[in-house]
Design a protein around this motif. Structure first.
Motif, PDB file in Angstrom:
ATOM      1  N   LYS A 406       0.850  -1.189   0.000  1.00 25.59           N
ATOM      2  CA  LYS A 406       0.000   0.000   0.000  1.00 25.59           C
ATOM      3  C   LYS A 406       0.884   1.237   0.000  1.00 25.59           C
ATOM      4  N   ILE A 407       0.596   2.150  -0.907  1.00 27.56           N
ATOM      5  CA  ILE A 407       1.271   3.444  -0.908  1.00 27.56           C
ATOM      6  C   ILE A 407       0.340   4.426  -0.215  1.00 27.56           C
ATOM      7  N   LYS A 408       0.776   4.942   0.928  1.00 24.94           N
ATOM      8  CA  LYS A 408      -0.082   5.845   1.693  1.00 24.94           C
ATOM      9  C   LYS A 408       0.724   7.042   2.177  1.00 24.94           C
ATOM     10  N   ALA A 409       0.049   7.949   2.840  1.00 28.94           N
ATOM     11  CA  ALA A 409       0.659   9.240   3.165  1.00 28.94           C
ATOM     12  C   ALA A 409       1.901   9.107   4.022  1.00 28.94           C
ATOM     13  N   ASN A 410       1.910   8.180   4.984  1.00 24.59           N
ATOM     14  CA  ASN A 410       3.088   8.090   5.850  1.00 24.59           C
ATOM     15  C   ASN A 410       4.269   7.412   5.185  1.00 24.59           C
ATOM     16  N   ASN A 411       4.111   6.975   3.916  1.00 23.22           N
ATOM     17  CA  ASN A 411       5.268   6.472   3.166  1.00 23.22           C
ATOM     18  C   ASN A 411       6.294   7.571   2.945  1.00 23.22           C
ATOM     19  N   GLY A 412       5.870   8.822   3.047  1.00 21.73           N
ATOM     20  CA  GLY A 412       6.785   9.923   2.787  1.00 21.73           C
ATOM     21  C   GLY A 412       7.591  10.340   3.992  1.00 21.73           C
ATOM     22  N   ARG A 413       7.385   9.686   5.150  1.00 19.07           N
ATOM     23  CA  ARG A 413       8.096  10.071   6.366  1.00 19.07           C
ATOM     24  C   ARG A 413       9.396   9.296   6.472  1.00 19.07           C
ATOM     25  N   HIS A 414      10.516   9.970   6.442  1.00 19.03           N
ATOM     26  CA  HIS A 414      11.823   9.318   6.526  1.00 19.03           C
ATOM     27  C   HIS A 414      12.306   9.372   7.966  1.00 19.03           C
ATOM     28  N   LYS A 415      12.716   8.205   8.505  1.00 18.69           N
ATOM     29  CA  LYS A 415      13.205   8.160   9.881  1.00 18.69           C
ATOM     30  C   LYS A 415      14.533   7.409   9.961  1.00 18.69           C
ATOM     31  N   GLU A 416      15.326   7.782  10.951  1.00 14.90           N
ATOM     32  CA  GLU A 416      16.560   7.057  11.204  1.00 14.90           C
ATOM     33  C   GLU A 416      16.241   5.778  11.967  1.00 14.90           C
ATOM     34  N   GLU A 417      17.243   4.933  12.190  1.00 11.40           N
ATOM     35  CA  GLU A 417      17.017   3.663  12.852  1.00 11.40           C
ATOM     36  C   GLU A 417      16.528   3.846  14.275  1.00 11.40           C
ATOM     37  N   ASP A 418      16.926   4.939  14.954  1.00  9.25           N
ATOM     38  CA  ASP A 418      16.487   5.140  16.332  1.00  9.25           C
ATOM     39  C   ASP A 418      15.087   5.737  16.402  1.00  9.25           C
ATOM     40  N   GLY A 419      14.481   5.952  15.242  1.00 10.91           N
ATOM     41  CA  GLY A 419      13.102   6.443  15.221  1.00 10.91           C
ATOM     42  C   GLY A 419      13.000   7.940  15.086  1.00 10.91           C
ATOM     43  N   SER A 420      14.098   8.688  15.215  1.00  9.87           N
ATOM     44  CA  SER A 420      14.030  10.137  15.095  1.00  9.87           C
ATOM     45  C   SER A 420      14.026  10.536  13.631  1.00  9.87           C
ATOM     46  N   SER A 421      13.404  11.664  13.357  1.00  4.76           N
ATOM     47  CA  SER A 421      13.320  12.115  11.966  1.00  4.76           C
ATOM     48  C   SER A 421      14.670  12.607  11.496  1.00  4.76           C
ATOM     49  N   SER A 422      14.995  12.286  10.271  1.00  8.27           N
ATOM     50  CA  SER A 422      16.236  12.781   9.672  1.00  8.27           C
ATOM     51  C   SER A 422      15.908  13.972   8.790  1.00  8.27           C
ATOM     52  N   ASP A 423      16.619  15.077   9.021  1.00  7.89           N
ATOM     53  CA  ASP A 423      16.382  16.282   8.217  1.00  7.89           C
ATOM     54  C   ASP A 423      14.908  16.655   8.284  1.00  7.89           C
ATOM     55  N   LEU A 424      14.486  17.130   9.433  1.00 14.02           N
ATOM     56  CA  LEU A 424      13.065  17.353   9.712  1.00 14.02           C
ATOM     57  C   LEU A 424      12.412  18.214   8.646  1.00 14.02           C
ATOM     58  N   GLY A 425      13.078  19.284   8.245  1.00 18.55           N
ATOM     59  CA  GLY A 425      12.464  20.152   7.252  1.00 18.55           C
ATOM     60  C   GLY A 425      12.201  19.429   5.952  1.00 18.55           C
ATOM     61  N   ASN A 426      13.187  18.663   5.482  1.00 21.40           N
ATOM     62  CA  ASN A 426      13.021  17.918   4.245  1.00 21.40           C
ATOM     63  C   ASN A 426      11.945  16.855   4.397  1.00 21.40           C
ATOM     64  N   SER A 427      11.902  16.211   5.567  1.00 19.78           N
ATOM     65  CA  SER A 427      10.898  15.177   5.812  1.00 19.78           C
ATOM     66  C   SER A 427       9.496  15.748   5.733  1.00 19.78           C
ATOM     67  N   ILE A 428       9.303  16.904   6.298  1.00 23.23           N
ATOM     68  CA  ILE A 428       7.981  17.548   6.255  1.00 23.23           C
ATOM     69  C   ILE A 428       7.615  17.893   4.821  1.00 23.23           C
ATOM     70  N   GLN A 429       8.604  18.390   4.061  1.00 24.30           N
ATOM     71  CA  GLN A 429       8.347  18.723   2.663  1.00 24.30           C
ATOM     72  C   GLN A 429       7.947  17.489   1.864  1.00 24.30           C
ATOM     73  N   VAL A 430       8.699  16.420   2.058  1.00 27.50           N
ATOM     74  CA  VAL A 430       8.413  15.185   1.339  1.00 27.50           C
ATOM     75  C   VAL A 430       7.039  14.668   1.710  1.00 27.50           C
ATOM     76  N   ARG A 431       6.751  14.674   3.016  1.00 24.66           N
ATOM     77  CA  ARG A 431       5.455  14.161   3.472  1.00 24.66           C
ATOM     78  C   ARG A 431       4.316  14.997   2.921  1.00 24.66           C
ATOM     79  N   SER A 432       4.501  16.313   2.875  1.00 22.86           N
ATOM     80  CA  SER A 432       3.476  17.202   2.340  1.00 22.86           C
ATOM     81  C   SER A 432       3.230  16.908   0.867  1.00 22.86           C
ATOM     82  N   ALA A 433       4.304  16.672   0.115  1.00 17.33           N
ATOM     83  CA  ALA A 433       4.168  16.370  -1.313  1.00 17.33           C
ATOM     84  C   ALA A 433       3.424  15.054  -1.517  1.00 17.33           C
TER      85      ALA A 433
END
Length: 467
Positions: A406-433
């Motif tokens: 399934k391709i869904k909205a949270n597919n755009g959220r990139h996270k590091e192995e420890d669960g924290s977001s990597s490059d928060l600004g870019n992650s938000i942009q990607v998720r918004s797109a």
């Protein structure tokens, strides 16, 4: 998706056909074909199915939004003189061929984009008042057929044009040539492209003549002239002629698709004073359904009749016939079901609720092996609560009904192995797109060679999903 059997009617209002034929697509790589055949022969069906499922899951597991194209460009419509073509409108059809992706918008603009250069190649509209209504890729001669109506003719007559893909790659959209110029395809005339048999069926309403052409070279093969013919349905190798009904029966004829020879003539009994919901032909099987009556499945070879209770089988809004698997899909109230020709329900999908209430086959793709269905669906409850008016692209197994990916909205959220977001600004942009790309998808196509899914939306944007 395998959208063979597309019928385009000469009506100013766009229409969607009820019946779509799903056919096995040819693959250029013969080695891959041979390997798959050996796998099927040497591995048991259960293990083969498990292998296919795991392969499909892997193929779609990491699908991400990788590119966006815009089919709307008023400056690019150098020939357009119609004001409505300058407005943004939704993508209603997507076709891919030879690394080119074509989009058709509801306003009638057809744009082509190169996946190699990631740039727009050209627009296919070559006349100032042309409104393109449908597209068809003819693999027999590697060309794109456009079916258009024109403002100067009050949008009432279909015109067909064939343009070689090599010319489109050079940006020479005007290098095509007209097809079926001798035919008067005014309302309620139509043209139907049948890739299963390699034929084109036209209907000229003014003289009630049907004509069958060869899809390879567009040569006329034969004509059918009978004002009592109300409908023609095409199956592999044959055509079903449905005549005006009598009080208690409907006359039918089965013809050879190759030369029009009559193979069988017979009458099918009907309940008096009840309308016919549909009559469909699938090889030797005839499907007949009348209002508030059971579904009848008739074997035309031996007159064997199977009835399915009207409470079990209710009239669908559309069919997709799976010729490789001897099954058919029905669409009703956003739900998809799989049936066999014994009248048995084979599959109900566990997580495949279609987004659009009226079945739009341009939002559905059946893979060439006819084992997967890819559709724009309602997101699950949690996703809907988080994202609001956003759907998902679901990939399900046709034989089991299981959702494989399934391709869904949270597919755009990139996270590091420890669960924290990597490059928060870019992650938000990607998720918004991603969220925007999954809002109100109006057309969908899967390129099996490139393993890419293309979706179009209400704003005329084309999105590419790939891993």
């Amino acid at each position: 998706m395998i959208m063979e059997g597309r019928r385009i009617i000469a009506n100013p209002r766009p229409c969607g056909g009820r019946r779509v034929i799903a056919k096995k697509r040819s693959r250029p790589d013969g080695f891959v074909n041979s390997v798959k055949k050996l796998q099927r022969r040497e591995i048991s069906s259960r293990l083969d199915r498990a292998f296919s499922i795991s392969t499909a899951q892997e193929r779609f597991r990491n699908m991400r939004l990788v590119e966006q194209y815009d089919s709307h460009d008023p400056k690019g419509y150098c020939l357009v003189s119609l004001p409505n073509l300058l407005k943004r409108s939704k993508v209603i059809e997507i076709v891919a061929a030879r690394d080119i992706v074509f989009t058709l918008t509801q306003s009638g603009i057809c744009a082509s984009f190169s996946r190699e250069t990631n740039k727009r190649v050209c627009f296919l509209n070559v006349s100032p008042d042309e409104v393109i209504r449908s597209l068809f890729y003819n693999k027999n001669n590697d060309s794109l057929i456009t079916v258009s109506v024109y403002a100067s003719e009050n949008y009432s007559s279909l015109k067909c044009r064939s343009t070689r893909i090599q010319y489109i790659l050079r940006g020479q959209a005007d290098a095509g040539f007209a097809l079926f110029e001798s035919e008067s395809l005014k309302w309620p005339g139509f043209v139907e492209f049948d890739d299963v048999n390699g034929k084109v069926l036209t209907y000229s309403a003014h003289d009630s003549v049907y004509k069958v052409f060869d899809l390879k070279n567009y040569a006329l093969l034969y004509s059918i002239s009978d004002k009592n013919v109300q409908e023609i349905k095409i199956s592999p190798g044959i055509m079903l002629l449905i005549f005006k009904r009598a009080a208690s029966h409907v006359p039918l004829k089965i013809l050879s698709i190759e030369d029009g020879t009559v193979l069988k003539s017979f009458n099918h009994l009907l309940h008096r004073n009840k309308k016919v919901d549909f009559i469909e032909q699938f090889n030797e099987k005839l499907l007949v359904k009348q209002e508030n009556e059971n579904l009848q499945i008739l074997d035309v070879r031996n007159a064997e009749l199977i009835e399915v209770s009207r409470t079990e089988f209710m009239t669908p809004s559309a069919f997709i016939f799976l010729y490789e698997n001897q099954l058919f899909l029905t669409f009703r109230n956003r739900n998809v079901s799989v049936w066999n020709f014994r009248g048995e329900l084979v599959t109900s999908f566990e997580d495949h609720l279609l987004w659009h209430p009226d079945c739009n086959t341009n939002n559905i793709y059946i893979t060439s092996d006819q084992d997967l269905i890819i559709s724009y669906c309602k997101a699950d409850t949690e996703e809907q609560w988080i994202e609001g008016n956003v759907g998902s692209i679901n990939i399900s197994n046709i034989l089991t009904g299981k959702c494989l990916a399934k391709i869904k909205a949270n597919n755009g959220r990139h996270k590091e192995e420890d669960g924290s977001s990597s490059d928060l600004g870019n992650s938000i942009q990607v998720r918004s797109a991603v969220v925007e790309a999954l809002e109100d998808i109006t057309a969908l196509f899967y390129d099996e060679e490139r393993n890419e899914i293309y979706t179009g939306n209400r704003d005329g944007l084309l999105h590419v999903w790939s891993n």
